[in-house]
Design a protein around this motif. Structure first.
Motif, PDB file in Angstrom:
ATOM      1  N   ALA A   1       0.831  -1.205   0.000  1.00 56.40           N
ATOM      2  CA  ALA A   1       0.000   0.000   0.000  1.00 56.40           C
ATOM      3  C   ALA A   1       0.866   1.257   0.000  1.00 56.40           C
ATOM      4  CB  ALA A   1      -0.928  -0.004   1.212  1.00 56.40           C
ATOM      5  N   LYS A   2       1.920   1.223   0.801  1.00 57.70           N
ATOM      6  CA  LYS A   2       2.829   2.373   0.865  1.00 57.70           C
ATOM      7  C   LYS A   2       3.514   2.593  -0.491  1.00 57.70           C
ATOM      8  CE  LYS A   2       6.870   4.018   3.399  1.00 57.70           C
ATOM      9  NZ  LYS A   2       7.974   3.625   4.276  1.00 57.70           N
ATOM     10  N   ASN A   3       4.042   1.501  -1.060  1.00 59.05           N
ATOM     11  CA  ASN A   3       4.712   1.603  -2.363  1.00 59.05           C
ATOM     12  C   ASN A   3       3.753   2.069  -3.449  1.00 59.05           C
ATOM     13  OD1 ASN A   3       6.917   0.529  -1.044  1.00 59.05           O
ATOM     14  ND2 ASN A   3       7.083  -1.310  -2.293  1.00 59.05           N
ATOM     15  N   TYR A   4       2.566   1.500  -3.445  1.00 55.34           N
ATOM     16  CA  TYR A   4       1.602   1.787  -4.515  1.00 55.34           C
ATOM     17  C   TYR A   4       1.199   3.257  -4.495  1.00 55.34           C
ATOM     18  CZ  TYR A   4      -2.288   1.215  -7.729  1.00 55.34           C
ATOM     19  OH  TYR A   4      -3.117   1.322  -8.817  1.00 55.34           O
ATOM     20  N   LYS A   5       0.989   3.779  -3.309  1.00 56.27           N
ATOM     21  CA  LYS A   5       0.595   5.191  -3.196  1.00 56.27           C
ATOM     22  C   LYS A   5       1.657   6.094  -3.830  1.00 56.27           C
ATOM     23  CE  LYS A   5      -0.878   8.644   0.158  1.00 56.27           C
ATOM     24  NZ  LYS A   5      -0.928   9.045   1.566  1.00 56.27           N
ATOM     25  N   HIS A   6       2.928   5.791  -3.565  1.00 56.07           N
ATOM     26  CA  HIS A   6       4.023   6.616  -4.099  1.00 56.07           C
ATOM     27  C   HIS A   6       4.209   6.391  -5.599  1.00 56.07           C
ATOM     28  CE1 HIS A   6       7.904   8.548  -4.585  1.00 56.07           C
ATOM     29  NE2 HIS A   6       8.397   7.411  -5.066  1.00 56.07           N
ATOM     30  N   TYR A   7       4.346   5.115  -6.013  1.00 56.06           N
ATOM     31  CA  TYR A   7       4.753   4.840  -7.392  1.00 56.06           C
ATOM     32  C   TYR A   7       3.622   5.007  -8.404  1.00 56.06           C
ATOM     33  CZ  TYR A   7       9.382   3.509  -5.911  1.00 56.06           C
ATOM     34  OH  TYR A   7      10.654   3.550  -5.408  1.00 56.06           O
ATOM     35  N   ALA A   8       2.368   4.869  -7.969  1.00 55.05           N
ATOM     36  CA  ALA A   8       1.258   5.093  -8.910  1.00 55.05           C
ATOM     37  C   ALA A   8       1.248   6.561  -9.359  1.00 55.05           C
ATOM     38  CB  ALA A   8      -0.079   4.720  -8.272  1.00 55.05           C
ATOM     39  N   LYS A   9       1.471   7.469  -8.421  1.00 60.24           N
ATOM     40  CA  LYS A   9       1.541   8.903  -8.780  1.00 60.24           C
ATOM     41  C   LYS A   9       2.767   9.172  -9.647  1.00 60.24           C
ATOM     42  CE  LYS A   9      -0.565  10.657  -4.541  1.00 60.24           C
ATOM     43  NZ  LYS A   9      -0.180  11.046  -3.182  1.00 60.24           N
ATOM     44  N   TRP A  10       3.894   8.600  -9.237  1.00 57.34           N
ATOM     45  CA  TRP A  10       5.157   8.781  -9.970  1.00 57.34           C
ATOM     46  C   TRP A  10       5.010   8.291 -11.407  1.00 57.34           C
ATOM     47  CZ3 TRP A  10       8.196   4.727 -11.907  1.00 57.34           C
ATOM     48  CH2 TRP A  10       9.468   5.092 -12.368  1.00 57.34           C
ATOM     49  N   ALA A  11       4.431   7.106 -11.586  1.00 57.38           N
ATOM     50  CA  ALA A  11       4.285   6.531 -12.931  1.00 57.38           C
ATOM     51  C   ALA A  11       3.364   7.390 -13.793  1.00 57.38           C
ATOM     52  CB  ALA A  11       3.738   5.104 -12.831  1.00 57.38           C
ATOM     53  N   ARG A  12       2.319   7.912 -13.191  1.00 57.94           N
ATOM     54  CA  ARG A  12       1.386   8.769 -13.935  1.00 57.94           C
ATOM     55  C   ARG A  12       2.101  10.019 -14.435  1.00 57.94           C
ATOM     56  NH1 ARG A  12      -2.615   7.659 -10.628  1.00 57.94           N
ATOM     57  NH2 ARG A  12      -2.229   9.451  -9.286  1.00 57.94           N
ATOM     58  N   ARG A  13       2.889  10.625 -13.570  1.00 63.52           N
ATOM     59  CA  ARG A  13       3.643  11.828 -13.964  1.00 63.52           C
ATOM     60  C   ARG A  13       4.630  11.522 -15.081  1.00 63.52           C
ATOM     61  NH1 ARG A  13       4.264  12.670  -8.359  1.00 63.52           N
ATOM     62  NH2 ARG A  13       6.452  12.020  -8.501  1.00 63.52           N
ATOM     63  N   GLN A  14       5.244  10.346 -15.045  1.00 70.05           N
ATOM     64  CA  GLN A  14       6.258   9.965 -16.028  1.00 70.05           C
ATOM     65  C   GLN A  14       5.658   9.515 -17.369  1.00 70.05           C
ATOM     66  OE1 GLN A  14       9.844   9.431 -15.386  1.00 70.05           O
ATOM     67  NE2 GLN A  14       9.531  10.600 -13.534  1.00 70.05           N
ATOM     68  N   GLY A  15       4.366   9.198 -17.372  1.00 71.25           N
ATOM     69  CA  GLY A  15       3.752   8.644 -18.583  1.00 71.25           C
ATOM     70  C   GLY A  15       4.061   7.171 -18.756  1.00 71.25           C
ATOM     71  N   LEU A  16       4.024   6.421 -17.643  1.00 69.28           N
ATOM     72  CA  LEU A  16       4.342   4.991 -17.667  1.00 69.28           C
ATOM     73  C   LEU A  16       3.103   4.153 -17.395  1.00 69.28           C
ATOM     74  CD1 LEU A  16       7.624   5.053 -15.517  1.00 69.28           C
ATOM     75  CD2 LEU A  16       7.426   5.053 -18.022  1.00 69.28           C
ATOM     76  N   GLY A  17       2.799   3.252 -18.330  1.00 65.25           N
ATOM     77  CA  GLY A  17       1.698   2.321 -18.125  1.00 65.25           C
ATOM     78  C   GLY A  17       2.155   1.012 -17.519  1.00 65.25           C
ATOM     79  N   ALA A  18       3.471   0.814 -17.384  1.00 64.70           N
ATOM     80  CA  ALA A  18       4.019  -0.420 -16.821  1.00 64.70           C
ATOM     81  C   ALA A  18       5.166  -0.056 -15.888  1.00 64.70           C
ATOM     82  CB  ALA A  18       4.498  -1.346 -17.943  1.00 64.70           C
ATOM     83  N   TRP A  19       5.122  -0.573 -14.647  1.00 64.11           N
ATOM     84  CA  TRP A  19       6.099  -0.161 -13.642  1.00 64.11           C
ATOM     85  C   TRP A  19       6.103  -1.168 -12.500  1.00 64.11           C
ATOM     86  CZ3 TRP A  19       3.095   1.374  -9.288  1.00 64.11           C
ATOM     87  CH2 TRP A  19       1.747   1.662  -9.587  1.00 64.11           C
ATOM     88  N   ARG A  20       7.182  -1.169 -11.740  1.00 67.33           N
ATOM     89  CA  ARG A  20       7.340  -2.113 -10.624  1.00 67.33           C
ATOM     90  C   ARG A  20       6.885  -1.454  -9.330  1.00 67.33           C
ATOM     91  NH1 ARG A  20      11.760  -6.676 -10.404  1.00 67.33           N
ATOM     92  NH2 ARG A  20      10.293  -7.212 -12.059  1.00 67.33           N
ATOM     93  N   VAL A  21       6.058  -2.163  -8.590  1.00 58.76           N
ATOM     94  CA  VAL A  21       5.521  -1.583  -7.364  1.00 58.76           C
ATOM     95  C   VAL A  21       6.057  -2.280  -6.110  1.00 58.76           C
ATOM     96  CG1 VAL A  21       3.405  -3.003  -7.349  1.00 58.76           C
ATOM     97  CG2 VAL A  21       3.380  -0.762  -6.265  1.00 58.76           C
TER      98      VAL A  21
END
Length: 314
Positions: free
Chosen positions: A12-32
């Motif tokens: 949950a902690k990772n997802y909260k951070h990296y989901a926003k990060w991936a959206r900003r970067q324009g990434l549809g695939a990323w490691r959580v």
């Protein structure tokens, strides 16, 4: 239901951070998640509205019913945290199965779908093979190739599904050759090229054993300005003339690739063998810069997922 609260909380902690990060970067695939909690030895990647869940082989022994319950609890936690339904989670079990190579097809046909990465688009399939069609840990180098490709002749060796060439083409490479000996991967590359609007007249697919290709290309006097080579750690494919061992063979591969390099050009060489050591002799002949610190993306907590060097003439 087994207690997976430590996994759920970290995810949950990772997802909260990296989901926003991936959206900003324009990434549809990323490691959580990547073995963040040792008792839960998984790598968890988001691909669009699906999850690719890989279990690392720990050698732990667990009865079938207990194991199934544990996996069900982990998948339920993933669905709870991400909002992605359990049915959209693909599990890859990397335990060695008796009598079955872990690198054979996973078996299910699965479904091809498209993910976006920095404005490029790639076809992936989470079910059919052990790998998905896109190595997420190389995305920074792909982006770098796009930034450096304008006006260049590009060569992609051990090309897999051609993603580096997609970036080179998008960055303005004037021509390219994409070399892999697998018909499956060459067809996948062609579909990725078409998806991204690459001109197949300029961007040629070459089905060949890389060792043989390099010998023939050097004999033919071919020249390229930008080369990417990301060999597997080991391959004993029947289509290859010899067995490939990246530690043993990398000097030969680099020497031949460098023989194709036009003045002022450079080679990106990478591999994911954790114990890999670059031969000292190479630094006598070439300028070598270790760029692994920049090439491994932020979402990969395992900073040793691969090593990458930028090599040019001394």
């Amino acid at each position: 239901m087994q207690d997976v609260s430590a996994f759920t909380n970290r995810l949950a902690k990772n997802y909260k951070h990296y989901a926003k990060w991936a959206r900003r970067q324009g990434l549809g695939a990323w490691r959580v998640y990547d073995k963040d909690v040792p008792q839960f030895p998984f790598a968890l990647d988001i691909y669009g509205s699906r999850v690719h869940l890989q279990e690392y082989d720990t050698g732990w022994e667990m009865g079938d019913d207990e194991y199934r319950g544990w996996i069900d609890a982990v998948v339920a936690a993933i669905a709870q945290v991400t909002g992605i339904p359990a049915a959209a989670v693909t599990l890859k079990n990397r335990r060695r199965q008796k009598g079955v190579s872990q690198y054979e097809k996973v078996g299910a046909e699965g479904e091809d779908f498209v993910v976006e990465e920095f404005g490029q688009h790639f076809i992936v399939n989470l079910d059919q093979y052990l790998d998905t069609g896109l190595f997420l840990d190389h995305r920074n180098t792909r982006k770098r190739v796009r930034e450096e490709a304008a006006g260049k002749r590009f060569l992609n060796l051990f090309a897999y599904t051609g993603s580096f060439t997609v970036y080179a083409g998008a960055g303005g490479a004037v021509a390219s050759e994409t070399v892999d000996m697998s018909n499956t991967y060459q067809d996948w590359s062609r579909r990725n090229f078409e998806l991204n609007g690459l001109d197949l007249g300029k961007h040629k697919l070459v089905r060949a054993d890389v060792f043989q290709y390099l010998e023939e290309a050097v004999d033919a006097g071919k020249r390229f300005d930008l080369i990417v080579m990301d060999p597997p750690t080991f391959s004993n494919s029947k289509k290859m003339r010899d067995i490939l061992d990246v530690q043993r063979d990398h000097v030969w591969l680099i020497d031949y690739a460098m023989a194709l390099l036009a003045p002022g050009g450079w080679l990106y060489f990478s591999n994911n063998l954790r114990t890999f050591q670059l031969d000292d002799r190479l630094s006598q002949d070439y300028q070598i810069q270790d760029v692994s610190g920049q090439s491994v993306p932020e979402d990969f907590r395992n900073r040793k997922i691969h090593q990458c060097w930028r090599i040019s003439r001394a």
